[in-house]
Design an enzyme around this catalytic site. Structure first.
Site, PDB file in Angstrom:
ATOM      1  N   ASP A   4     -39.797   9.558  26.812  1.00 39.93           N
ATOM      2  CA  ASP A   4     -40.362   9.711  25.465  1.00 39.93           C
ATOM      3  C   ASP A   4     -39.314  10.251  24.493  1.00 39.93           C
ATOM      4  OD1 ASP A   4     -40.278  12.313  26.373  1.00 39.93           O
ATOM      5  OD2 ASP A   4     -42.403  12.743  26.026  1.00 39.93           O
ATOM      6  N   ASP A   6     -42.422   7.422  31.011  1.00 41.07           N
ATOM      7  CA  ASP A   6     -42.922   8.741  30.616  1.00 41.07           C
ATOM      8  C   ASP A   6     -44.303   8.603  29.979  1.00 41.07           C
ATOM      9  OD1 ASP A   6     -41.808  11.251  30.859  1.00 41.07           O
ATOM     10  OD2 ASP A   6     -40.457  11.022  29.149  1.00 41.07           O
ATOM     11  N   LYS A  54     -44.032   9.420  34.681  1.00 43.20           N
ATOM     12  CA  LYS A  54     -43.567  10.812  34.711  1.00 43.20           C
ATOM     13  C   LYS A  54     -44.454  11.645  33.801  1.00 43.20           C
ATOM     14  CE  LYS A  54     -39.557  12.297  32.668  1.00 43.20           C
ATOM     15  NZ  LYS A  54     -40.064  13.255  31.663  1.00 43.20           N
ATOM     16  N   GLU A  65     -44.873  15.864  32.337  1.00 44.64           N
ATOM     17  CA  GLU A  65     -44.287  17.207  32.264  1.00 44.64           C
ATOM     18  C   GLU A  65     -45.324  18.227  32.710  1.00 44.64           C
ATOM     19  OE1 GLU A  65     -42.777  17.968  28.323  1.00 44.64           O
ATOM     20  OE2 GLU A  65     -41.549  16.147  28.325  1.00 44.64           O
ATOM     21  N   GLU A 103     -35.102  20.244  34.085  1.00 41.57           N
ATOM     22  CA  GLU A 103     -34.345  20.152  32.818  1.00 41.57           C
ATOM     23  C   GLU A 103     -33.937  21.523  32.274  1.00 41.57           C
ATOM     24  OE1 GLU A 103     -35.929  17.598  29.752  1.00 41.57           O
ATOM     25  OE2 GLU A 103     -34.437  18.274  28.300  1.00 41.57           O
TER      26      GLU A 103
HETATM   27  O1  KIV Z   1     -37.877  11.659  27.888  1.00 45.16           O
HETATM   28  C1  KIV Z   1     -36.823  11.685  28.541  1.00 45.16           C
HETATM   29  O2  KIV Z   1     -35.861  10.945  28.283  1.00 45.16           O
HETATM   30  C2  KIV Z   1     -36.739  12.626  29.652  1.00 45.16           C
HETATM   31  C3  KIV Z   1     -35.389  12.849  30.236  1.00 45.16           C
HETATM   32  C4  KIV Z   1     -34.607  13.699  29.331  1.00 45.16           C
HETATM   33  C5  KIV Z   1     -35.476  13.390  31.604  1.00 45.16           C
HETATM   34  O3  KIV Z   1     -37.704  13.208  30.022  1.00 45.16           O
END
Ligand code: KIV
Length: 274
Positions: free
Chosen positions: A50, A89, A119, A121, A188
């Site tokens: 994202d 994401d 993914k 968070e 991160e």
């Molecule tokens: O959104 C993204 O690109 C990420 C990476 C920085 C791991 O989450």
């Protein structure tokens, strides 16, 4: 003539998990088909992050990315690649409310993009959601430490785990997400020894971005790594090229030639049929 389609051999989610403690996992972000095509032969995993909100759309955080944006860019990256495991994401607001909402939106991403997983968070608070998704067939990559979708709670993009309590909380987050069934965890912007501790403590691969060389893999935002994003450069970024400068020089040359009427030259112009 054979009608058999060439079978692509994409890296699978279990193959990523099996790399724990083995050859480091090479990962980068991608948002478009042409960039995916360039990166694909060199990486194990492409993340449709994202960060597209900041890198592609000029937003000042990732919060404005929508599900439709993630799906459109995810589809492009799957189309542009044939080797890398493609993970998309989940945008802010599409999964935090409940496991059910997370499943509905994750299923849309999987079905409409053809990606291999998603993914999210979060730490212990997202463990129930990770279990719910994995049990229903959706591979989940976790993301702990600096969580850009929580930038407003954190008060900025800051490194994490600098004091003992914060470090312990992040370690517990990573353990909870791994135990819940995540196939790997992005770590991160945490202090180096915490990234190493997490890597030793969980049995799925850690993918570091501002972590440690001891992580099971690394990821960078591609535009950071090749010098195409200049708004700000986090400490953890190494620029492996300065493509933005190269583009600037090429476009300046183009402008000179257009103004001098030396472009287009005869070889760029169409003639009549002979
Ligand atoms: O959104 C993204 O690109 C990420 C990476 C920085 C791991 O989450």
């Amino acid at each position: 003539m054979s009608t058999a389609k060439k079978k692509s051999k994409r890296v699978t989610v279990p193959e990523i998990t099996a790399r724990k403690g083995g050859e480091p996992i090479v990962s980068l972000t991608a948002y478009t088909a042409p960039m995916a095509k360039i990166l694909d032969p060199h990486v194990d995993l492409l993340l449709v992050g994202d960060t597209m909100g900041m890198v592609v759309y000029g937003m000042d955080s990732t919060l404005g990315v929508t599900l439709d944006m993630a799906i459109n860019h995810g589809r492009a990256v799957v189309r542009g690649s044939e080797h890398a495991c493609v993970i998309v994401d989940m945008p802010f607001g599409t999964y935090q409310e409940s496991p059910q909402l997370a499943f509905r939106n994750a299923a849309r991403i999987m079905v409409e993009t053809g990606c291999s997983g998603i993914k999210i968070e979060g730490g212990t608070e997202m463990a129930e959601t990770v279990v719910f998704l994995v049990e229903r067939g959706i591979p989940v990559m976790g993301h702990v430490g600096l969580k850009p979708q929580s930038v407003n709670v954190a008060g900025g993009f800051r490194s994490q785990g600098r004091d003992a309590l914060d470090a312990e909380n992040i370690l517990q987050d990573a353990k909870a997400i791994a135990k819940a069934g995540a196939f790997s965890v992005v770590v991160e912007a945490v202090v180096e020894d915490l990234a190493t501790t997490i890597t030793k403590a969980i049995d799925v691969p850690t993918i570091g971005i501002g972590g440690s060389a001891a992580c099971d893999g690394q990821i960078l935002v591609t535009e950071d790594a090749i010098g195409m994003f200049s708004d700000f450069t986090p400490k953890f970024v190494k620029q492996f090229a300065q493509i933005g400068d190269q583009i600037g020089r090429a476009v300046a040359d183009y402008a000179v030639e257009v103004k001098a009427r030396t472009f287009p030259a005869a070889e760029h112009c169409y003639g009549h049929k002979k």
